[in-house]
Design a protein around this motif. Structure first.
Motif, mmCIF file in Angstrom:
data_model
loop_
_atom_site.group_PDB
_atom_site.id
_atom_site.type_symbol
_atom_site.label_atom_id
_atom_site.label_comp_id
_atom_site.label_asym_id
_atom_site.label_seq_id
_atom_site.Cartn_x
_atom_site.Cartn_y
_atom_site.Cartn_z
ATOM 1 N N ALA A 98 -51.334 -29.471 28.126
ATOM 2 C CA ALA A 98 -50.002 -29.052 28.568
ATOM 3 C C ALA A 98 -48.955 -29.284 27.481
ATOM 4 C CB ALA A 98 -49.614 -29.803 29.836
ATOM 5 N N ALA A 99 -49.056 -30.411 26.776
ATOM 6 C CA ALA A 99 -48.072 -30.751 25.750
ATOM 7 C C ALA A 99 -48.415 -30.161 24.384
ATOM 8 C CB ALA A 99 -47.956 -32.268 25.622
ATOM 9 N N ARG A 100 -49.604 -29.593 24.263
ATOM 10 C CA ARG A 100 -50.080 -28.993 23.012
ATOM 11 C C ARG A 100 -50.226 -30.020 21.885
ATOM 12 N NH1 ARG A 100 -46.198 -25.437 25.009
ATOM 13 N NH2 ARG A 100 -47.105 -23.554 25.869
ATOM 14 N N ARG A 101 -50.622 -31.209 22.250
ATOM 15 C CA ARG A 101 -50.948 -32.248 21.259
ATOM 16 C C ARG A 101 -51.756 -33.324 21.970
ATOM 17 N NH1 ARG A 101 -45.583 -34.425 19.039
ATOM 18 N NH2 ARG A 101 -44.956 -32.286 19.285
ATOM 19 N N ARG A 102 -52.585 -34.037 21.238
ATOM 20 C CA ARG A 102 -53.450 -35.048 21.837
ATOM 21 C C ARG A 102 -52.932 -36.453 21.654
ATOM 22 N NH1 ARG A 102 -58.385 -34.244 24.308
ATOM 23 N NH2 ARG A 102 -57.924 -36.397 24.711
ATOM 24 N N SER A 135 -40.546 -27.203 25.375
ATOM 25 C CA SER A 135 -41.939 -26.752 25.361
ATOM 26 C C SER A 135 -42.795 -27.696 26.189
ATOM 27 C CB SER A 135 -42.460 -26.701 23.924
ATOM 28 O OG SER A 135 -42.451 -27.991 23.367
ATOM 29 N N GLY A 136 -43.788 -27.158 26.833
ATOM 30 C CA GLY A 136 -44.678 -27.963 27.660
ATOM 31 C C GLY A 136 -44.845 -27.353 29.034
ATOM 32 N N VAL A 170 -41.886 -31.640 25.715
ATOM 33 C CA VAL A 170 -40.678 -32.112 25.044
ATOM 34 C C VAL A 170 -39.466 -31.695 25.870
ATOM 35 C CG1 VAL A 170 -39.281 -31.915 22.957
ATOM 36 C CG2 VAL A 170 -41.767 -31.964 22.787
ATOM 37 N N ARG A 171 -38.537 -32.619 26.059
ATOM 38 C CA ARG A 171 -37.269 -32.326 26.733
ATOM 39 C C ARG A 171 -36.156 -32.450 25.703
ATOM 40 N NH1 ARG A 171 -37.799 -31.714 32.220
ATOM 41 N NH2 ARG A 171 -35.573 -31.961 32.551
ATOM 42 N N PHE A 187 -40.212 -37.124 24.475
ATOM 43 C CA PHE A 187 -41.561 -36.666 24.766
ATOM 44 C C PHE A 187 -41.976 -37.276 26.088
ATOM 45 C CE2 PHE A 187 -46.103 -36.955 24.963
ATOM 46 C CZ PHE A 187 -46.459 -35.649 24.689
ATOM 47 N N ILE A 188 -42.437 -36.430 27.006
ATOM 48 C CA ILE A 188 -42.772 -36.860 28.360
ATOM 49 C C ILE A 188 -44.200 -36.437 28.682
ATOM 50 C CG2 ILE A 188 -42.116 -36.662 30.802
ATOM 51 C CD1 ILE A 188 -39.875 -37.805 29.164
#
Length: 194
Positions: free
Chosen positions: A22-26, A54-55, A65-66, A74-75
């Motif tokens: 969902a966040a496009r990063r691990r 994004s997210g 990201v908000r 980052f959430i």
């Protein structure tokens, strides 16, 4: 759920598969020198501030990201979970990293052990360590505070009378001068007209 570890001079946040997609990063790596504050938030939705970027932002599961005027957060949180919040100094990629973790208290202790004791002025002017007085317990946590952390009897800062100047007696008198006043009498009571 995410897992937080400390490796060398960095706090490493490894996201679960679902949050990572969902966040496009691990993972997120935060230098220990950028930490300003660490705390646990029991209400997952309280960490959501700013506008969604994004997210994925679905009810009960938020990852990404908000955007805020002073930076980005980052959430990676999900409903009914406790959240570890890392407040970071200016100049860091994010102002806050907030993630749901299985044991938030243990993760908080691990990060606090490596956190700099006196951040100093060279790391920005962000908020200092949180004062020792905890926030009041919310109703769903067994406390008496409402969803905004206000105790009973404390007025809202944004309610209907917020920011309004006090009533001016002369102005009220002028406004009511032309109004037709009628006695409000309940039928069937002494003095009621038929």
């Amino acid at each position: 759920m995410a897992h937080v570890t400390v490796k060398g001079g960095e706090v490493v946040v490894r996201l679960g598969l679902r949050e990572g997609l969902a966040a496009r990063r691990r993972q997120i790596r935060v230098p220990v020198s950028a930490l300003r504050e660490v705390h646990v938030e029991r209400s997952w939705w309280r960490v959501l501030r700013g506008r969604a970027g994004s997210g994925t932002w679905s009810p009960g599961r938020c990852s990404g990201v908000r955007n805020r005027p002073d930076g980005k957060d980052f959430i990676a949180v999900k409903a009914q979970s406790t959240v570890l919040c890392l407040e970071l100094a200016e100049g860091a990629p994010f102002r806050r990293v907030a993630v749901s973790v299985p044991d938030a208290a243990r993760a908080e202790r691990a990060v606090r052990e490596v956190m700099p004791q006196d951040p100093g002025p060279e790391h920005g002017t962000g908020p200092g360590p949180r004062d020792a007085s905890p926030r009041p317990a919310l109703r769903h946590e067994g406390g008496t505070a409402d969803d905004h952390g206000r105790q009973p009897g404390v007025p809202s800062r944004t309610g209907s009378d917020a920011g309004r100047p006090p009533l001016d007696a002369e102005r009220v008198e002028r406004a009511n001068a032309d109004r037709v006043r009628r006695d409000h009498v309940v039928p069937g009571t002494p003095g009621a007209r038929s």
